[in-house]
Scaffold this active site. Sequence first.
Site, PDB file in Angstrom:
ATOM      1  N   HIS A  56       0.771  -1.212   0.155  1.00 48.83           N
ATOM      2  CA  HIS A  56       0.057  -0.182   0.155  1.00 48.83           C
ATOM      3  C   HIS A  56       0.903   1.385   0.016  1.00 48.83           C
ATOM      4  CE1 HIS A  56       0.711  -0.482   4.554  1.00 48.83           C
ATOM      5  NE2 HIS A  56       0.987   0.510   4.316  1.00 48.83           N
TER       6      HIS A  56
HETATM    7  P1  TYD Z   1      -1.957  -2.779   7.484  1.00 47.27           P
HETATM    8  O1  TYD Z   1      -1.582  -1.466   7.378  1.00 47.27           O
HETATM    9  O2  TYD Z   1      -2.746  -3.262   6.206  1.00 47.27           O
HETATM   10  O3  TYD Z   1      -0.775  -3.990   7.818  1.00 47.27           O
HETATM   11  P2  TYD Z   1       0.599  -4.299   6.816  1.00 47.27           P
HETATM   12  O4  TYD Z   1       0.681  -2.980   5.915  1.00 47.27           O
HETATM   13  O5  TYD Z   1       1.664  -4.193   7.852  1.00 47.27           O
HETATM   14  O6  TYD Z   1       0.340  -5.628   6.124  1.00 47.27           O
HETATM   15  O7  TYD Z   1      -2.961  -3.217   8.604  1.00 47.27           O
HETATM   16  C1  TYD Z   1      -3.187  -4.508   9.148  1.00 47.27           C
HETATM   17  C2  TYD Z   1      -4.560  -4.485  10.001  1.00 47.27           C
HETATM   18  O8  TYD Z   1      -4.168  -3.668  11.269  1.00 47.27           O
HETATM   19  C3  TYD Z   1      -5.650  -3.541   9.402  1.00 47.27           C
HETATM   20  O9  TYD Z   1      -6.772  -4.314   9.725  1.00 47.27           O
HETATM   21  C4  TYD Z   1      -5.567  -2.509   9.937  1.00 47.27           C
HETATM   22  C5  TYD Z   1      -5.213  -2.450  11.438  1.00 47.27           C
HETATM   23  N1  TYD Z   1      -4.245  -1.218  11.889  1.00 47.27           N
HETATM   24  C6  TYD Z   1      -4.845  -0.589  12.748  1.00 47.27           C
HETATM   25  O10 TYD Z   1      -5.830  -0.826  13.407  1.00 47.27           O
HETATM   26  N2  TYD Z   1      -4.152   0.370  13.349  1.00 47.27           N
HETATM   27  C7  TYD Z   1      -2.730   0.579  13.045  1.00 47.27           C
HETATM   28  O11 TYD Z   1      -2.076   1.744  13.465  1.00 47.27           O
HETATM   29  C8  TYD Z   1      -2.256   0.045  11.755  1.00 47.27           C
HETATM   30  C9  TYD Z   1      -0.783   0.116  11.311  1.00 47.27           C
HETATM   31  C10 TYD Z   1      -3.023  -1.107  11.425  1.00 47.27           C
END
Ligand code: TYD
Length: 140
Positions: A56
């Site tokens: 992302h």
């Molecule tokens: P995501 O940012 O998609 O993870 P990555 O990029 O590391 O694969 O986040 C994973 C999940 O965690 C998503 O459901 C959103 C949640 N999340 C939060 O609730 N708060 C946060 O600060 C972060 C970074 C993620």
Amino acid sequence: MDKYSLDDCRIIDLDKHHSDRKGNLCVVENGISLPFNVKRVYYLYDVPGGESRGAHAHRTLRQLIIAASGSFRVTLFDGKDHKSFYLNRPYQGLLVCPGMWRDLDDFSSGAVCMVLASDIYKEEDYIRDYNDFLDFRNNG
Ligand code: TYD
């Protein structure tokens, strides 16, 4: 809005305090170590070998990504060029500017990916669709 490029993303050496007998300590302080103030800290851990994270970009969020333990690779894409950073030193951080697609992979066993972020969690700041990202970079 400013468009950042890969050249704006870089490794920062953190303020490391070494003691021969007692190990190391690293400090990150608002207004001193970083070009942004930290509003949130989160970390990834127990990432299975072969798994990847990220995939992302963020519209406005700035981040410092630190391999607090172990190692992993961060690949950034600014819509034009790719650059990979292999993080394996807890006293360094990768400064990630807004508008960078990022993929994290090659996690070692026991790796902890600690992220210092310039804002609280806002889903509307995420660009999770690759074509939307290209659109954002080219037309946004
Ligand atoms: P995501 O940012 O998609 O993870 P990555 O990029 O590391 O694969 O986040 C994973 C999940 O965690 C998503 O459901 C959103 C949640 N999340 C939060 O609730 N708060 C946060 O600060 C972060 C970074 C993620």
